[in-house]
Design an enzyme around this catalytic site. Sequence first.
Site, PDB file in Angstrom:
ATOM      1  N   THR A  14       0.820  -1.213   0.000  1.00 52.97           N
ATOM      2  CA  THR A  14       0.000   0.000   0.000  1.00 52.97           C
ATOM      3  C   THR A  14       0.854   1.265   0.000  1.00 52.97           C
ATOM      4  O   THR A  14       0.639   2.170  -0.805  1.00 52.97           O
ATOM      5  CB  THR A  14      -0.869  -0.011   1.278  1.00 52.97           C
ATOM      6  N   VAL A  15       1.835   1.321   0.882  1.00 53.43           N
ATOM      7  CA  VAL A  15       2.611   2.560   1.014  1.00 53.43           C
ATOM      8  C   VAL A  15       3.559   2.732  -0.178  1.00 53.43           C
ATOM      9  O   VAL A  15       3.700   3.844  -0.722  1.00 53.43           O
ATOM     10  CB  VAL A  15       3.401   2.578   2.345  1.00 53.43           C
ATOM     11  N   LYS A 107       8.780   0.846  12.110  1.00 51.50           N
ATOM     12  CA  LYS A 107       8.918   1.151  13.553  1.00 51.50           C
ATOM     13  C   LYS A 107       9.479  -0.018  14.351  1.00 51.50           C
ATOM     14  O   LYS A 107      10.181   0.168  15.336  1.00 51.50           O
ATOM     15  CB  LYS A 107       7.582   1.589  14.146  1.00 51.50           C
ATOM     16  N   GLY A 189     -11.567  -4.530   6.494  1.00 49.35           N
ATOM     17  CA  GLY A 189     -10.170  -4.256   6.126  1.00 49.35           C
ATOM     18  C   GLY A 189      -9.522  -3.180   6.999  1.00 49.35           C
ATOM     19  O   GLY A 189      -8.436  -2.689   6.692  1.00 49.35           O
ATOM     20  N   ASP A 203       2.461  -2.370  18.477  1.00 51.83           N
ATOM     21  CA  ASP A 203       2.733  -1.357  17.452  1.00 51.83           C
ATOM     22  C   ASP A 203       2.888   0.034  18.093  1.00 51.83           C
ATOM     23  O   ASP A 203       3.833   0.773  17.778  1.00 51.83           O
ATOM     24  CB  ASP A 203       1.582  -1.359  16.434  1.00 51.83           C
ATOM     25  N   LYS A 207       6.361   2.544  18.366  1.00 51.66           N
ATOM     26  CA  LYS A 207       6.383   3.978  18.031  1.00 51.66           C
ATOM     27  C   LYS A 207       6.800   4.803  19.244  1.00 51.66           C
ATOM     28  O   LYS A 207       7.546   5.783  19.127  1.00 51.66           O
ATOM     29  CB  LYS A 207       5.001   4.412  17.528  1.00 51.66           C
TER      30      LYS A 207
END
Length: 430
Positions: A14-15, A107, A189, A203, A207
């Site tokens: 995606t990125v 990260k 999603g 996650d 960060k």
Amino acid sequence: MNPPLKIAVAGLGTVGAGLVKLLASQAALLEARCGRRLVITAVSARDRHKKRDVDLSGFAWYDDPVEMAKSADAEAIVELIGGANGPAKALTEAAFVKGRHVVTANKAMLAHHGATLAAAAEGAGVTLGYEAAVAGGIPIVKALREGLAGNKIERVYGILNGTCNYILTVMRESGKSFEDVLADAQKKGYAEADPSLDVDGVDAAHKLAVLTSLAFGTAMDFEAVSVAGIRNVSPMDLEYAGELGFRIKLLAIGRRTPRGIEQRVHPCMIPAGIPLARVDGVFNAVMVDGDFAGNTVYVGRGAGQFPTASAVASDLVDLARGVRSPVFGVPAGKLAKLVVSPMAEHRGRYYIRLMVRDQPGVIADVSAALRDERVSLESMLQRGRSKTKAVPVVLTTHETVEAAMLRALDRIGRLEAVLEPPCMIRIEEL
Ligand code: HSE
């Protein structure tokens, strides 16, 4: 005209696809801002034949991202593969050895190896950009490293995981359970098939480890982050929070204390009236307390194709302009060892929910355990009656030491009339 900044991109999910689109559609604007073009020369991904909605025909293709980092015709390697180790780390190290800059959104890799990688980049005379690794489209890395460089930072905190924020928001609005909302988010999603990195707080902890390093000039210490996710937050707690004037948010908090740096990720009760409480859905928010700037607030999209690509592009713009900063604000060799403030010594207020048998004497026993640990009650709420089912009793405390709170809860949890393990949520003074 200056020669273009040549870029190789590893990872076309995606990125990666978002970055290809951004660099194409903003080409003229970027050239005007940098005085040179930003040009992708090479790409690498797992599957060359996967259908993608971007045209890759003008780029050299590499099956092996590490080989690409070593030999592509590129000054900057963009790492969008992910994972703390494996190819992401191998290609980053290979790029440094070859004197190439790396820009990453990873990260996990930074949280585990940030200080070592920063030293390697510095040794090679190149940079490691990672604006995309924390809070997606919010430029919090630059805000801390450049914008607030004149401040001693006292605290950095916020909502760093959009998946958890979305789930908590929908649970509060719908009254549905964590499991039901998660299943629905997965269908739409919004949540990963394996949601554990997000919902267990890992996650956000990755960060936070990066933000605390930047904010306090300390070497990353991911193991020192105290982490709890949102699996145990129940609709009942969200409802009681509302009654008590709070919202429940998964916060990541890095804070100086007289005992050292606190690094913690856990559900928090925060006053419903403050701006952070109104950051809902997939949005992220970061707050920074600086000694000269005071409190500054950053809100935006913490994930997604274009916000994350925007953050990657900002690091590429720095490279194209020749702007170089120490990776974590100070040279890697000057990062101090993180002195951790133990959670047992954390001082704060607490929300406690007990499920008890509705019989005389229960509250007296609970109060005795609190009294013996010198935990002072602020409020108590009991509603409903049942001869057969457990009824909730909700307590809030005045400020107390966590170790005392936990000792009291251990004793309370063993009372014969307390039918489920007590639920404890920290109340955060913001
Ligand atoms: N999965 C993260 C989130 C975004 O839900 O916010 C990438 O770190």
